[in-house]
Design a protein around this motif. Sequence first.
Motif, PDB file in Angstrom:
ATOM      1  N   LYS A  21       0.832  -1.197   0.000  1.00  0.00           N
ATOM      2  CA  LYS A  21       0.000   0.000   0.000  1.00  0.00           C
ATOM      3  C   LYS A  21       0.871   1.253   0.000  1.00  0.00           C
ATOM      4  CE  LYS A  21      -3.906  -2.122   2.441  1.00  0.00           C
ATOM      5  NZ  LYS A  21      -4.809  -2.031   3.614  1.00  0.00           N
ATOM      6  N   LEU A  22       0.317   2.332  -0.559  1.00  0.00           N
ATOM      7  CA  LEU A  22       0.963   3.647  -0.530  1.00  0.00           C
ATOM      8  C   LEU A  22       0.362   4.467   0.606  1.00  0.00           C
ATOM      9  CD1 LEU A  22       1.027   4.448  -4.353  1.00  0.00           C
ATOM     10  CD2 LEU A  22       2.945   3.753  -2.925  1.00  0.00           C
TER      11      LEU A  22
ATOM     12  N   LEU B  74      -0.632  14.775 -12.428  1.00  0.00           N
ATOM     13  CA  LEU B  74      -0.329  13.373 -12.139  1.00  0.00           C
ATOM     14  C   LEU B  74       0.761  13.288 -11.075  1.00  0.00           C
ATOM     15  CD1 LEU B  74      -0.342  11.722 -15.670  1.00  0.00           C
ATOM     16  CD2 LEU B  74      -2.175  11.803 -13.989  1.00  0.00           C
ATOM     17  N   ASP B  75       0.356  12.874  -9.868  1.00  0.00           N
ATOM     18  CA  ASP B  75       1.321  12.567  -8.816  1.00  0.00           C
ATOM     19  C   ASP B  75       1.501  11.046  -8.825  1.00  0.00           C
ATOM     20  OD1 ASP B  75       2.988  12.644  -6.704  1.00  0.00           O
ATOM     21  OD2 ASP B  75       1.596  13.527  -5.270  1.00  0.00           O
ATOM     22  N   ALA B  76       1.924  10.513  -9.993  1.00  0.00           N
ATOM     23  CA  ALA B  76       1.943   9.068 -10.220  1.00  0.00           C
ATOM     24  C   ALA B  76       3.310   8.599 -10.700  1.00  0.00           C
ATOM     25  CB  ALA B  76       0.874   8.686 -11.250  1.00  0.00           C
TER      26      ALA B  76
ATOM     27  N   ASP C  92       7.662  10.164  -1.867  1.00  0.00           N
ATOM     28  CA  ASP C  92       6.509  10.344  -0.994  1.00  0.00           C
ATOM     29  C   ASP C  92       6.811  11.284   0.162  1.00  0.00           C
ATOM     30  OD1 ASP C  92       4.462   9.119  -2.173  1.00  0.00           O
ATOM     31  OD2 ASP C  92       4.528   7.267  -1.028  1.00  0.00           O
ATOM     32  N   GLY C  93       8.089  11.484   0.449  1.00  0.00           N
ATOM     33  CA  GLY C  93       8.465  12.360   1.547  1.00  0.00           C
ATOM     34  C   GLY C  93       8.312  11.692   2.907  1.00  0.00           C
TER      35      GLY C  93
ATOM     36  N   SER D 128       3.095  14.386   0.295  1.00  0.00           N
ATOM     37  CA  SER D 128       4.297  14.365  -0.536  1.00  0.00           C
ATOM     38  C   SER D 128       4.749  15.803  -0.802  1.00  0.00           C
ATOM     39  CB  SER D 128       4.002  13.668  -1.857  1.00  0.00           C
ATOM     40  OG  SER D 128       3.108  14.454  -2.645  1.00  0.00           O
ATOM     41  N   PRO D 129       6.039  16.011  -1.097  1.00  0.00           N
ATOM     42  CA  PRO D 129       6.520  17.381  -1.383  1.00  0.00           C
ATOM     43  C   PRO D 129       5.751  18.040  -2.528  1.00  0.00           C
ATOM     44  CG  PRO D 129       8.373  15.880  -1.069  1.00  0.00           C
ATOM     45  CD  PRO D 129       7.138  15.028  -1.094  1.00  0.00           C
ATOM     46  N   PHE D 130       5.384  17.253  -3.534  1.00  0.00           N
ATOM     47  CA  PHE D 130       4.675  17.814  -4.684  1.00  0.00           C
ATOM     48  C   PHE D 130       3.283  18.292  -4.282  1.00  0.00           C
ATOM     49  CE2 PHE D 130       2.099  17.046  -8.628  1.00  0.00           C
ATOM     50  CZ  PHE D 130       2.643  18.066  -9.377  1.00  0.00           C
ATOM     51  N   ALA D 131       2.535  17.465  -3.529  1.00  0.00           N
ATOM     52  CA  ALA D 131       1.183  17.858  -3.106  1.00  0.00           C
ATOM     53  C   ALA D 131       1.224  19.062  -2.180  1.00  0.00           C
ATOM     54  CB  ALA D 131       0.490  16.680  -2.420  1.00  0.00           C
TER      55      ALA D 131
END
Length: 613
Positions: free
Chosen positions: A41-42, A147-149, A196-197, A202-205
């Motif tokens: 899981k993430l 896209l955070d994928a 994911d940090g 996450s840093p991006f989000a």
Amino acid sequence: MRALLNIFLTVGFIFLAGQPALADKRVALVIGNSSYRNVAKLSNPANDAAAVAGMFKSAGFDTVESKLNLTVGELRKTLRDFGNRSREADVAVIYYAGHGIELDGTNYLIPVDATLETDTDVLDETLSLDRVLVAVEPAKQLRLVILDACRDNPFAKSMKRTIASRAIGRGLAKVEPSSPNTMIAFAAKAGSTASDGDSRNSPFAAALVNHLAKPGLDLRKAFGFVRDDVLKATGNAQEPFVYGSLGGNDVTLVPAAPAAVAAPVDQDATMRRDYEFALQVATKPVWDAFIEKYPSGFYTALAKSQRDKLAAEAVRIEATNKAKAAQDEQARLAIEGAKAAEQARAAEQAKAAEKARVAAELAKKAEEAKVAEAERAKAAALAKAAEKEAERVKAAEEAKAAAETKKAAADAKAAAEKKAKEEKLAALTPPADQSDQPKAIDLPRSLQAELRRVGCNTGAVDGNWNSASQRSLDLFNKHAGMKLEVKVASVDALDVVKSKTTRVCPLICDHGFKADGERCIKITCRAGYEVGDDNTCEKIEVKKPTAKREERKMKPESKAENSSSKPQASGQVVCTLQGCRPIARGCRLEHRAAIAGGSVAGGSGGGNIEVCN
């Protein structure tokens, strides 16, 4: 004061009328896939989706739909429903956090129920990025996919390759949107992975939430700030990237706060306010100070009139006092018995004082008349100003209505052009013998054409979804391992068939023929060989005639029967009690001795008897 109140009300109406119209319609879809069933899981996608959805809601989006842990069927339905909402929107945004994969240069979103045991499972168990772009394409002004994928994908490591040369990249592949005003943002640039940090998001989000919804901030600058924050947070290990292009004007996700429309500047506003203050005090020094500060102007003339009125009132009071004093003096002298001359002089003074009082009264009335006239002029001027302001407001409203009409016409024209473009892109090339006859483009025709491309439809491409078309789609299901509904032509079926880049249904040839590419050719065998039942060349065998095994067994027996059936002598007869007769064919005579106490067949003593086998 009533006229002043009317002016204030007019100015307030102008301010309200000058406010901007309602913002364009904005819709957003947020997806977070964390609970994968077949791999680890993430932790962050669900948290990231919640944070981004909250950002869109705070920014005043008309619709914000948040979905978590979607299967392939749920993901397909969610995108279809969002595409319907996008048709009425000016801005459409999709944010996806979870696993993604790149296969042969195409990017795919991975649902939580995917297994991906082989590389070809990607085509059946995931949804391509192109399908996501279809969901935002109907938006009129801006289409944005985030896209955070780009995370490290465990499926790519474990899946089996059906073709050794098939490319499965690290991260996602570079994309180039074909539609205008479309942007695609990656958490990490093509060919790299995202982190994911160590925190909840996450840093991006986290960077998206900080910058994307700032009012009036151009999207390109917003994603530039996001890039800077992510590079700083990851020690330059992760660099977000944006694909697509926009025009020269600023494109904002959240419009800037409308600036308050300033009321028309009244050049006499300060003078009018000071005049009202001076009018409340109404003393000569105050009017003198007002006239000194404002040497000229409409309200200066009013101030001078008010000051002259006060001066006339002072002269009247002084004259009245003098007349009263003279009368008092005259009365005193009369009482004291003064001389006639003194009385006459006093009477003359009293008369002069009375004249002065009367003159002062007349002067006061004249000044009052001047002030009244000035007030009437003031009221007329204010009414004229209000009338001009009303005309200006009316003209502004007419200009606004004309601009809205022009904008509506432009929007209608843009919608018509977009529809014409979509119809042109969706059109299929008609057969050569009917190229001069335009046909209606519809979903059944498109699906029939795609089924023919993958080798599952040998019938006509005529837009008639009949039993032959249904059998073609059923044949596709059989060979592709799908369970698509065959009774009707659907968008989902079209998407799945389009995703197949090679033939799905095998080419079936008659006996004696074999497949050669997309056609059947006759099988040719060399001399002495022929095509067998399994469509392979087999040697021709020459068979010699042989007696059957049963015939060979029967031949000796037949000879024995023939030899035993022959009579021993011609004309032999056998006699019994009933008489004599020739022996039967195949029988013979044998001599038998008499048996004591008995007899042989045919007599009481010994003799010949007929014996047959």
